[in-house]
Design an enzyme around this catalytic site. Structure first.
Site, mmCIF file in Angstrom:
data_model
loop_
_atom_site.group_PDB
_atom_site.id
_atom_site.type_symbol
_atom_site.label_atom_id
_atom_site.label_comp_id
_atom_site.label_asym_id
_atom_site.label_seq_id
_atom_site.Cartn_x
_atom_site.Cartn_y
_atom_site.Cartn_z
ATOM 1 N N ASP A 137 0.845 -1.188 0.000
ATOM 2 C CA ASP A 137 0.000 0.000 0.000
ATOM 3 C C ASP A 137 0.880 1.238 0.000
ATOM 4 O OD1 ASP A 137 -1.981 1.852 0.201
ATOM 5 O OD2 ASP A 137 -2.892 1.055 2.017
ATOM 6 N N ASP A 167 -1.568 5.276 -5.545
ATOM 7 C CA ASP A 167 -1.935 4.407 -4.419
ATOM 8 C C ASP A 167 -2.157 2.978 -4.893
ATOM 9 O OD1 ASP A 167 -2.873 3.269 -2.109
ATOM 10 O OD2 ASP A 167 -4.794 4.310 -2.131
#
Length: 466
Positions: A108, A333
């Site tokens: 992440d 992201d």
């Protein structure tokens, strides 16, 4: 990145010069930058899900309902690389070791928080205050927090807008990565503080045991509204190992012929094919004037609707695309599956299909016939357009039992509403991105690159076809 209610702190990255690339190499245009191909790569492997999309890591309100979803020259520089795992091409995982135990963690870039669920973990319904079966949270292998993992006697808490809540404690111990997915001993083992979760609600995929946060804070992380002496995995790596402060990410769409779903490299880039058009772009401040996450300014969008689509008429009257000049701040992201765009742009893209996509409010996404002709969709960055492959724009829908809908697909472009704009995995599968944190390391070490207005850059090359 599934946005939680703990405070997001600034990321400080170092700016570098532009580079050019060929297959298997990158050549600096000057002596200031010389990133190299490394064979130290974290591989991503392929797993099918029961659901059509993974949960985006941004805090969209619909997440709970959508489980269906150098470099400065140095001597003796070392590298780490591994292959990655994917959950149906939507979420991506890396293999690591924690206290010597192997786990798959979701990567992440939209979070600096790393955590793993422990053997004491209880799946908990926060609404009914009842313990649920472990199959509800669908976590992978659970971590046994015994020696050499040591508790700091500090609690940690993560709350997500999706309704996910996790509580546990902070602990530190050996954290290894690089080569683990290839059955090798870790290339790097650092003494790292992470969250060890013992209770909560998580919408997992049955494979990952937690999250590997790849953001890079410039200050101690805030847990449960208290500042803890906890630094991110990247911060520890780049400050304790003799490695260039760069990592790169090449996600890959899953295929039946290859179980590898991408590569994560530290200190260099993986040996993957690109189109050779490398473009640097600096990180920019967010609306609050601080550097948080990997936030960049894009030029706009390069959209060519299908010839007979409803949006085609607009395109004919606006050569180059209706939103070719539409500067936006967007976050890179890897923890978000979709690309999240301004509502008007998402609507324009949806209308660019023939037949067009329609918005389905019950699932808060656009639905389009899988056989539809697709528009050409690109993100314009520093004058270059980076296109999303037509096969990444759509994903077949599954119902709650996992049976395939034969003719309906979900559009992997989502309207943002009041949420942040995100370049998620759908776009990342079409590029190789290098995240350069050289200046952040120099600032923290008191080096000469101490200009606080230079927090770094990312460098991007296209790889739509592979």
């Amino acid at each position: 990145m599934r946005l939680s209610d703990f405070t997001l702190l600034a990321i400080c990255l170092g700016a570098r010069s532009i580079v050019t690339a060929t297959r298997g190499s990158i050549t600096a245009r000057d002596n200031a930058l010389n990133p190299v191909v490394t064979n130290n790569v974290l591989e991503i492997t392929v797993h099918d899900s029961l659901y059509s999309t993974s949960l985006p890591s941004t805090g969209s309100e619909h997440l709970a309902r959508r489980r269906a979803n150098s470099l400065r020259k140095r001597q003796a520089i070392t590298f780490a690389e591994d292959d990655l795992i994917t959950y149906k091409g939507a979420s991506y995982m890396a293999n690591v070791t924690i206290g010597g135990q192997p786990f798959a963690l979701e990567i992440d870039t939209g979070s600096y928080q790393t955590w793993v669920a422990t053997t004491q973990f209880r799946c908990w319904d926060v609404h009914t205050q009842r313990v649920l079966g472990q199959s509800t949270c669908r976590l992978g292998d659970l971590f046994d927090p015994t020696q050499p993992f040591r508790s700091t006697r500090q609690t940690c808490e993560s709350r997500y807008d999706s309704g996910e809540v996790l509580d546990g404690f902070l602990g530190h111990g050996p954290f290894g990565f690089g080569g683990v997915g290839r059955g090798q001993r870790p290339h790097f083992t650092i003494d790292q503080t992470i969250g060890a979760m013992t209770i909560g609600m998580w919408y997992g995929n049955g494979i990952s045991s937690g999250v590997l946060g790849l953001a890079y804070p410039s200050a101690p992380i805030v847990w449960d509204h208290l500042v803890q002496e906890y630094q991110s995995v990247l911060f520890t790596l780049f400050h304790t190992q003799n490695i260039s402060p760069v990592f790169s990410l090449a996600l890959q769409r899953s295929t039946t012929s290859s179980p590898t779903a991408g590569h994560l490299a530290f200190g260099g880039i993986p040996n993957v094919h690109t189109d050779g058009r490398w473009v640097p772009t600096p990180l920019v401040r967010n609306a609050q004037g601080t550097y948080t996450l990997y936030n960049i300014l894009i030029d706009g969008f390069d959209i060519t609707p299908a010839p007979k689509s409803p949006s085609a008429g607009w395109w004919k009257n606006t050569k180059g695309g209706r939103y070719k000049n539409s500067k936006q701040n967007m976050i890179i992201d890897s923890g978000t599956s979709k690309v999240i765009l301004p509502d008007r742009v998402a609507k324009y893209i949806a209308g660019g299909f023939d037949p067009p996509a329609h918005y389905e409010a019950s699932v808060e996404e656009y639905i389009v016939p899988c056989f539809a002709s697709s528009p050409r969709v690109g993100i314009k960055i520093a004058g270059n357009s980076y296109y999303i492959s037509a096969e990444d724009l759509l994903e077949r829908r599954d119902n709650i039992d996992g049976d395939r809908w034969q003719h309906e697909c979900s559009l992997m472009i989502e309207p943002a509403g009041n949420s942040r704009l995100i370049l998620g995995a759908t776009w990342l599968k079409n590029v190789l991105v290098v995240f350069d944190m050289s200046n952040a390391v120099e600032v923290r070490r008191g080096g000469r690159n101490g200009d606080r207005d230079q927090f770094g850059e990312v460098r991007i090359a296209g790889r739509e076809v592979y």
